[in-house]
Design an enzyme around this catalytic site. Sequence first.
Site, PDB file in Angstrom:
ATOM      1  N   ALA A  66       0.861  -0.936  -0.031  1.00 39.63           N
ATOM      2  CA  ALA A  66      -0.096  -0.122  -0.021  1.00 39.63           C
ATOM      3  C   ALA A  66       1.264   1.410  -0.462  1.00 39.63           C
ATOM      4  CB  ALA A  66      -0.772   0.554   1.442  1.00 39.63           C
ATOM      5  N   GLU A 134       4.580  -5.561   7.686  1.00 42.23           N
ATOM      6  CA  GLU A 134       3.777  -4.055   7.806  1.00 42.23           C
ATOM      7  C   GLU A 134       4.319  -4.173   9.341  1.00 42.23           C
ATOM      8  OE1 GLU A 134       2.716  -6.455   5.661  1.00 42.23           O
ATOM      9  OE2 GLU A 134       0.932  -5.992   4.719  1.00 42.23           O
TER      10      GLU A 134
END
Length: 260
Positions: A66, A134
């Site tokens: 992302a 992440e």
Amino acid sequence: MTYENITYEVEAPLAVITVNRPKRLNALNAQTVAELIAAATRAAEDGAVRVLILTGAGDRAFVAGADITEMSEMTPLQALRFAEAGHRLGELLEAMEKPVIAAINGYALGGGCEVAMACDFALASEKATIGQPEVNLGIIPGFGGTQRMLRRVPIGMARELVYSGRSLSAEEALRVGLVNAIYPADELLPKAKELGKLIAGKGPLAVARCKRLMTAGLGLPLGAANELERQTFAALFASADQKEGMRAFLEKRSPSFQGR
Ligand code: CO8
């Protein structure tokens, strides 16, 4: 819809979606996720398309996650909306009747790994680097990574990858079953298309039912999943494709399937 961050090409019976932000290593901002949903919906609805291929532009990345610049300013509500859009994309790729092949041509990190895992299966180039980094950013996978990783690789490996943020080389990804094959970079897309065409030549209803069963079955007890298989098997005997497929075998010729 006109696309800014992806390209969508139909080469019937295939459609190819290419995430096209190479300067950002094809990172997914909200706009790109929306475009991916629109293009995947088009592929799902286009009768000329039998198999969808998803890849990244340039020679470095499939999708490097992302978009961190965009995410860095998000409120919890915006993060929720972003994660919901990502999940909609993943669920769309899984629910559409046509197989989706991820052609991982470089970094497939974070959201990129998650999109690849929502595809039916993945092929990789030698340059692929795959993982869920992440935790390096103080967040967790938000596109289904904690759950789809559990269903893709052995459970201990899933935990190691998600907790450590460690990325896998193409060879390691092959070893744990995250990708099905590795090709030199310039052969990846041709090989994905070759496999796509092989699948596209089979009975379209049969392939669609296999996908539906193998997706739904993962969430069902074995007995219920097997019952669903029996019922689906029987229902296909009402199709023109079953008649044509078996007649062609008995007449020693190639079948010509209609998808009905
Ligand atoms: N977001 C935004 N920009 C990025 C991203 C990204 N994910 N990845 C790379 N870029 C940009 C870099 O900032 C850089 O920009 P600039 O040239 O302006 O400095 C350009 O792309 C090239 O990247 P690098 O210079 O960093 O290239 P390197 O070869 O040095 O490194 C790496 C390549 C290792 C891939 C490195 O870029 C990197 O670590 N990228 C981030 C990877 C990452 O952490 N991905 C996970 C993001 S979090 C996530 O995906 C959460 C998913 C769930 C969200 C839920 C809702 C969708």
